[in-house]
Design an enzyme around this catalytic site. Sequence first.
Site, PDB file in Angstrom:
ATOM      1  N   CYS A   2     100.243 -39.077  22.273  1.00 59.34           N
ATOM      2  CA  CYS A   2      99.663 -40.408  22.283  1.00 59.34           C
ATOM      3  C   CYS A   2     100.386 -41.222  21.209  1.00 59.34           C
ATOM      4  CB  CYS A   2      98.173 -40.373  21.941  1.00 59.34           C
ATOM      5  SG  CYS A   2      97.148 -39.484  23.131  1.00 59.34           S
ATOM      6  N   GLY A  30     102.571 -42.843  25.857  1.00 59.67           N
ATOM      7  CA  GLY A  30     101.388 -42.696  26.699  1.00 59.67           C
ATOM      8  C   GLY A  30     101.183 -43.898  27.578  1.00 59.67           C
ATOM      9  N   ASN A 104      96.064 -39.104  17.561  1.00 62.07           N
ATOM     10  CA  ASN A 104      97.170 -38.492  18.286  1.00 62.07           C
ATOM     11  C   ASN A 104      97.215 -37.030  17.892  1.00 62.07           C
ATOM     12  OD1 ASN A 104      99.570 -37.822  19.541  1.00 62.07           O
ATOM     13  ND2 ASN A 104     100.858 -38.653  17.927  1.00 62.07           N
ATOM     14  N   GLY A 105      97.065 -36.143  18.877  1.00 60.29           N
ATOM     15  CA  GLY A 105      97.110 -34.720  18.573  1.00 60.29           C
ATOM     16  C   GLY A 105      96.096 -33.964  19.403  1.00 60.29           C
ATOM     17  N   TYR A 247     112.522 -34.972  22.700  1.00 64.24           N
ATOM     18  CA  TYR A 247     112.137 -35.741  23.879  1.00 64.24           C
ATOM     19  C   TYR A 247     111.154 -36.886  23.632  1.00 64.24           C
ATOM     20  CZ  TYR A 247     109.890 -36.804  28.307  1.00 64.24           C
ATOM     21  OH  TYR A 247     109.360 -37.456  29.377  1.00 64.24           O
TER      22      TYR A 247
END
Lengths: 455, 455, 455, 455
Positions: A2, A30, A104-105, A247
């Site tokens: 995210c 996201g 985020n996570g 990536y």
Amino acid sequence: MCGIFGIMGGSDVHAARMTYYGLFSLQHRGQESCGIAVNNDGDVTYHKDMGLVGEVFSDTMLDRMPGKMAVGHVRYSTTGSSVRENAQPLVIKYVKGSLSIVHNGNLTNTDFLRKQLESGGAIFQTTIDSEIIAYLIAKERTLSATVEEAICKVIPKLEGSYSLLVMSPKKIIAVRDPLGYRPLCYGVMDDGSVVFASESCALDPVGARFIRDVDPGEIVIADRHGIRSIRTNCGMISRKCIFEYIYFARPDSFIDGISVYRTRLEAGKLLYDLHPADADLVIGVPDSGIDAALGYSQASGIPYCKGFVKNNYVGRTFIQPTQNRREISVGIKLNVLAASVKGKRIVLIDDSIVRGTTMARIVRMIKEAGALEVHVRISSPTFRWPCYYGTDIPSADQLTASTNSVDQICTNIGADSLGFLELDSLSRMISCEGEKCYCDACFSGDHPGNIKQDI
Amino acid sequence: MCGIFGIMGGSDVHAARMTYYGLFSLQHRGQESCGIAVNNDGDVTYHKDMGLVGEVFSDTMLDRMPGKMAVGHVRYSTTGSSVRENAQPLVIKYVKGSLSIVHNGNLTNTDFLRKQLESGGAIFQTTIDSEIIAYLIAKERTLSATVEEAICKVIPKLEGSYSLLVMSPKKIIAVRDPLGYRPLCYGVMDDGSVVFASESCALDPVGARFIRDVDPGEIVIADRHGIRSIRTNCGMISRKCIFEYIYFARPDSFIDGISVYRTRLEAGKLLYDLHPADADLVIGVPDSGIDAALGYSQASGIPYCKGFVKNNYVGRTFIQPTQNRREISVGIKLNVLAASVKGKRIVLIDDSIVRGTTMARIVRMIKEAGALEVHVRISSPTFRWPCYYGTDIPSADQLTASTNSVDQICTNIGADSLGFLELDSLSRMISCEGEKCYCDACFSGDHPGNIKQDI
Amino acid sequence: MCGIFGIMGGSDVHAARMTYYGLFSLQHRGQESCGIAVNNDGDVTYHKDMGLVGEVFSDTMLDRMPGKMAVGHVRYSTTGSSVRENAQPLVIKYVKGSLSIVHNGNLTNTDFLRKQLESGGAIFQTTIDSEIIAYLIAKERTLSATVEEAICKVIPKLEGSYSLLVMSPKKIIAVRDPLGYRPLCYGVMDDGSVVFASESCALDPVGARFIRDVDPGEIVIADRHGIRSIRTNCGMISRKCIFEYIYFARPDSFIDGISVYRTRLEAGKLLYDLHPADADLVIGVPDSGIDAALGYSQASGIPYCKGFVKNNYVGRTFIQPTQNRREISVGIKLNVLAASVKGKRIVLIDDSIVRGTTMARIVRMIKEAGALEVHVRISSPTFRWPCYYGTDIPSADQLTASTNSVDQICTNIGADSLGFLELDSLSRMISCEGEKCYCDACFSGDHPGNIKQDI
Amino acid sequence: MCGIFGIMGGSDVHAARMTYYGLFSLQHRGQESCGIAVNNDGDVTYHKDMGLVGEVFSDTMLDRMPGKMAVGHVRYSTTGSSVRENAQPLVIKYVKGSLSIVHNGNLTNTDFLRKQLESGGAIFQTTIDSEIIAYLIAKERTLSATVEEAICKVIPKLEGSYSLLVMSPKKIIAVRDPLGYRPLCYGVMDDGSVVFASESCALDPVGARFIRDVDPGEIVIADRHGIRSIRTNCGMISRKCIFEYIYFARPDSFIDGISVYRTRLEAGKLLYDLHPADADLVIGVPDSGIDAALGYSQASGIPYCKGFVKNNYVGRTFIQPTQNRREISVGIKLNVLAASVKGKRIVLIDDSIVRGTTMARIVRMIKEAGALEVHVRISSPTFRWPCYYGTDIPSADQLTASTNSVDQICTNIGADSLGFLELDSLSRMISCEGEKCYCDACFSGDHPGNIKQDI
């Protein structure tokens, strides 16, 4: 995966608009849902919905969200199902006012935490980790002098990865988990506004100067007095996600002081050292294979060329072809540049092979366009293990590398040769000194945390 | 600039769906509106609206459009204002049934034709050229044996540029103006379906094999008996638009036998011959400057590098920043890759300079990211004249090159040096043999047609 | 059936907004599509789409439509299929500038007119009569001094029903066919603005004082010099549609000097004279049966009571129940007031019986709610013939009265008795003096025009 | 005021669809937002949003909500602001699985309960009472054998009005507060499905037979074993809201055994006894004044007539006229039937006068339409006090009756005479025997509960 963004703005900042622009630069992290919460002198309003930032927010809507403090989120669903209720920010009222949380996570002990909270009478309205974190903060806050002190006490209870922004009535508090899985940094604008973002690429466009990354385990508090830091939970060796470099992150970001773009160039060079090829051209699969292709070209002296035209208009609304026209789909998204590859021996670079089916189609397309040979080089090691920290990876039985040898994969995808990076290439890509400072569990199976068997 | 697509399908073809996919590959030619008309054994249904192909068409809508013949259009408004009524295809009923027309180009004698038709009692419901063409065909058809014969008689009355597809109850008829300004080609699928498209890049993804370009002045008729050609209006020297090669067309297209990608590579090489530079890196402005940058790099031996990260999520709904944050807009669309350019002397390639303001911002961004020098090279001659054939160019007083010398432009954009291609570079780019076979009026002012003074 | 509205406004009138309000009061005449064209000193803009007035127009949209002259339309599709292109106004450019046309009615010689125009090279983009009328006006205009003169010459060519508003660059011209099938009237506002409307009920809410009905065959021209009239085509005996009084029009409208409400009250009284009943209560089917029920009650002395609660929220988006729950649909739209009907002998009034299925369900519902007897009385004669002038009536074989006797219908709907008005009741309802001044073809089969056998 | 609906369905019931139809019949109780939660063998899905039932739910959406148990809600916001998050049902996960709660009413001790819960670490994501109730149930459930036992313990903690449906994994539990302010009843379908609804008018259309009202304080449990009742909290004298009979409820509903329609007829009769008038016609303001007007007519012998035409198309999207055209708004919603009132002495009935401004406009409209006299009669006592139990009433200073005498109001609204019901008329309307069995606090100021001074 995210993306999060926050701003503690100066006097003439429209925080919701700045967050809108910040989220545009994080949209690659996201595309499922997004949201912004803004704090206008203690009055919190928010809007969140399924869709891209440009779809969810209109000018009129931003007009209705005045205020100098804001946090925002773009979501790529990993935990929680794809429903509107799971969009972030999570905005709650609790004993000390309101909290707006973006996260985020991926926590790895959610089942335990959730059951513990439920047995105390907690009710849950979403399936996202942020709601658990909110409860834990709310409970500790009744025993703590400040919200940052409460957060500090919550950190030891959380397992897994989390970069958080917590907006209280007067502060924005940034938190990064003690192993630093997910990135988080901050910068300042000329007027003194403090900006937090998952990646540094979101700072430049809004006019913020990068200051530094939030350290693993650190709590950074921004309020009208300035910036403070709590480092009680710092000190562990970082296990930042190597896949951010390979990536996830945008090439113009720097994470923990390292250029993502340079890491990918380096990956291409290391790949050439390990797997040279006798070829006429190097091409990369857009967008993630391009940088490593340039690195491979520089190291090998084989000219880099454009190999594909990518169709940027294929988005969420694209109607998939019916079964018997399935090949249309890849061809519309990515067309081979026949003028480039015809009659040539090609080195083709991509960042990873997951199932192998897309790569097989791409190799076939290149050969149909007249290439003589296709030598596939992958700028990461073989992908064999699941991830518990927020990376969306299919189950092991769908990972071609967990059930096939490299030679078998090479045959399956129809390539003339195939090479991957080695596990120890990774430490050279991001110049670790001494101990390993990243998580490569998806390649190595070496999970840094206490992952329960039953996950 | 617009894009057109048509299919005369075999037995199991869903023509509307194939056209949907074809238009996706032509979306770069127009993002304002789009539409598809499908002919189901003589029963014509159509849908058109403002927006991208992926926004205007849904799966349900395509389901409601069965039939084996279809034509489609993506529009970039040049004539006619931006209203839904001006979207194409234009579908009409006339004395011999229905006609569905899609048109790429710009007539230069519309005022004359429109007045002539109005004085005969014609009424107009749109401001697009296609409606004039429809009237002319309808009138000639009452005196002709077939619709293609009528079209053949209409061609001498039309001045300007036009590539047309006309779908009658049983045929699809492709028409290219006698000077061949705008591209048009066709291919066939394995099942015998005939596919027409503005560019060859739309043939590959739907599984059609490229056959050839429609010749300037040629009429190609596809019906259940196969393909026929009428060449009555052929024979003039082509004046195809050079800007298709420089900017409009997709690099994976071949136009009149020439690879667009190779033309751009060649432009980069010619640019180096004319304007070498002593520099460390060559970078290109995405997307249109990338190919020439590769060509410049190959000719000069200066390494090509990625210089920018482009944000593909910035679309029609992007909310422009307010005046005092204007610089945000360019920064979000295009961020400089500081890790690439810092401390380097840069050759920066773009395809053209129109007003010069965007280029000035880009040069400034690169310097702020730490570049030592920025040498701008433009892969076309200076842009000084308006276009009457469908290219959207601002009035001459807004073209920086029509009022400034190259040195002045160089100063204005803040570059360390600046070089353009020469007019005669163009003939080498597309390998004209003998007489000039393209229109370069926007660079030379040499208009091939009878352009009235008062336009 | 459609509704039309137009305004030739004074100095501070926002014509599009006034038309918006006018169309709201005419919405009962058509819910399929709507549109407004506004003339801002000769510059015409318009917007039209499928849906209700409140759905199609937003505040922002009206803001973008300044100007003092406007015409608007609500559509109930009779000719032309249900597609967006068939929405009105029809806006055209022709030899003398622009025309915006709105039309209520149905031409009966369209096939002939269309073929004649097509053989002269005309092309058609819609299937609505307005396009034919526009062509005829455009052709006559080249031979006439003014647009009203052209319209005057067109009238003899048109057969069937039409009430028209034609907005030219400087005038609004109202036209009513020589037999006056469809209503049309006008009023003036305090500031001198002239307002045209299908029904007088649309004048009151916008603050216009009713002046008079447009006469059958009359042309009324409103421009900045005031109001003029052309009566060349006047003089025939009116054949105004009797169904406007029975069902179409709003009860607060006056048509050709006669109150619609009073007509319906009178129908109820006449119905009692013809078909008295021994009962405890009179109730009416909402909304169209209520007024006649009051009349029946007044004539009979049987108390009027509310018999149903109608659900006003059931609109276009209502999801029909699946087959095995079909009865839910009527029950949700209309629930019987059991507290009213239980244990009572009921006279139930409705305006007409078409197929008979809905009436059968209503009678059953009333009996299930405990009514002892249900005596059905219909405030019109039996419905046995199709209409060629714009009334939407199913084919004769679906009209229960064309294949069944009154006794059979009574049995079919489960009523205890059934009575209709007689044909000659109609002349008393609207107080015709001397010759019949209305069309009752749907009841009598006596078609006033030259209806071709093959329609 | 809100509406709730629930179904514990038999084998072939699509519970979400039945709830959709049920909510249509309750739409008059709330138009702001709506939602449905469905339980498919323990798997709960839900959808809720701002808007009418017909706008929020599509066929596709209902298709995606299979299952035999469902609860639904329509909302008219009283507590909590108008945001999507406050729509109901509230769906939560807690220690024993999931709960879906719909609530009609208004707690009066929310501040106390909320603070108590927050001090125990609770977090709130909405501002609706249902979330407080969910927490209380969740906490009691950890100490109780069943959810109904937990609910039974929660009731004594709640003050104010509430009719609730609680859907647990296997049961639907209906709860009505001990004073029975808000209505709640249930019925059964032929297949044994149990249906709960705020009003009986929602039972008929879905094919359910009314069984009985839930008693004040009663808990009714429906599960696969049938229906059970817990009456621990029963026994207090009812204080049902008198305004349900006067205005809220649909006339075809029966509440606590009394017909709403008959109550209104009776109010009209009582009104005549108290305030006779010498007049020609009785008319009612649609929709709520119609029934009492019929009662007044029956008692007085003065004929009832239709006085207005109401425009049913004016909905949420209606664009309000600008300031200088404000009178348009009332005129479009409600037009006077001049043919009815002209030259007549009118008795005008409405259910209440709140601010008095709308009534003033209506009286003026009737006089402008030619009425000679207007005698206003109101079918309730003067409205002078706020309501704490869920009725949306403006603050006392905006209630014209709290600052003006009846004579002054009569002058203000421009009526020729004015009469209200008396406080003790109410007990005759709903036939209380002995002690007062309703709440008339808005008229009398006599609040049944412990209302804190500071509210």
